[in-house]
Design an enzyme around this catalytic site. Sequence first.
Site, mmCIF file in Angstrom:
data_model
loop_
_atom_site.group_PDB
_atom_site.id
_atom_site.type_symbol
_atom_site.label_atom_id
_atom_site.label_comp_id
_atom_site.label_asym_id
_atom_site.label_seq_id
_atom_site.Cartn_x
_atom_site.Cartn_y
_atom_site.Cartn_z
ATOM 1 C CG HIS A 320 -54.078 -107.885 6.581
ATOM 2 N ND1 HIS A 320 -54.835 -108.388 5.550
ATOM 3 C CD2 HIS A 320 -53.881 -108.912 7.451
ATOM 4 C CE1 HIS A 320 -55.100 -109.665 5.787
ATOM 5 N NE2 HIS A 320 -54.532 -110.014 6.925
ATOM 6 C CG PHE A 321 -54.183 -107.355 11.404
ATOM 7 C CD1 PHE A 321 -55.133 -108.322 11.702
ATOM 8 C CD2 PHE A 321 -52.934 -107.789 10.978
ATOM 9 C CE1 PHE A 321 -54.852 -109.682 11.590
ATOM 10 C CE2 PHE A 321 -52.634 -109.140 10.860
ATOM 11 C CZ PHE A 321 -53.589 -110.093 11.168
#
Length: 342
Positions: A320-321
């Site tokens: 996600h990041f």
Amino acid sequence: MKTLTTFAATIVVAAIVPTAAFANGLTQNPSKTHVPVYHRTIEIEGLDIFYREAGAKNAPTILLLHGFPTSSHMFRDLIPLLADKFHVVAPDYPGYGNSSMPSVDEYDYTFDNLAGVVEKFTEKVGLKKYSLYLMDYGAPIGFRLATKHPERIESLIIQNGNAYDEGIDNDFWEPIKEYWKDRKAVNKGLDNPFWINVKKAHNNDNLAVESALAFLVTLDATKWQYTNGVRDVKTISPDAWDHVQSRLDRAGNGSIQLQMLYDYGSNPPLYPDWQAYFRKHQPRTLIVWGKNDQIFPADGAYPYRRDLEHTELHLLDTGHFALEEDGAQIADHIRRFLSVTN
């Protein structure tokens, strides 16, 4: 429905080691020229809005819009990599990072209102034209700006930010969609592998949806967001989630995040408008997407190419990041892509 790996199996606490960004030289500018990053605060609508800024103001501007549950802190390593060539600006929204955090009784936390603050922020700091870097919550905020002021948008950089139904058609979003319908829903959307584990953690098989969603502001969930889907968890610094969690743990912030999750339901009805903007204005678009993301999976990346003719898509083998593990690669893509654009 697509099955998500259970959070219990994927939350891993990384050892305290240098970040991948640091190891790859992300704290240094490619030109080897030091460009300072300034940390400023400006008043918008009676709120103190914190922002990071670097680079010459007459250079092409990139406006970096962060996601949940982080802040401009997520761009701390990317900014120095771009600042020799670009004017880079990254604000914190109200309720996030170092900006003002009025309570939910004092401020109406909606994506419309946050977009309004960012719009006034751009005007007050003098951003007339800019490229938009959109991640997670930054996407619905940025797309509101783009549809309202298409003449200001020079290009789009999209990293795990959604504008299509395909991007939220997974187990993670099931109870959130039920929450949009009924904030007092009990056990709706929670009967899938991901959320069953959340219920087990609560030791409650008849759990209110809001109580389950409150898990998303806990330390375990924050670690999971940063570590799930990465190639090597040992390269992800605990500094990232430690910073985020200290903000989430402030009194009243949990209520803010639940309100924002509820108001995320205002975004899917706007998808047709955003897609119409893509088709009409055709902004050149770079997509750099962590393909192992279980919140916004890669299914949400592909549909942009239906509406945008000038799209470059890179699926990165991370979560996600994506900046935490592949920040150097993303910076290279941006520098090359915007050099052609500008």
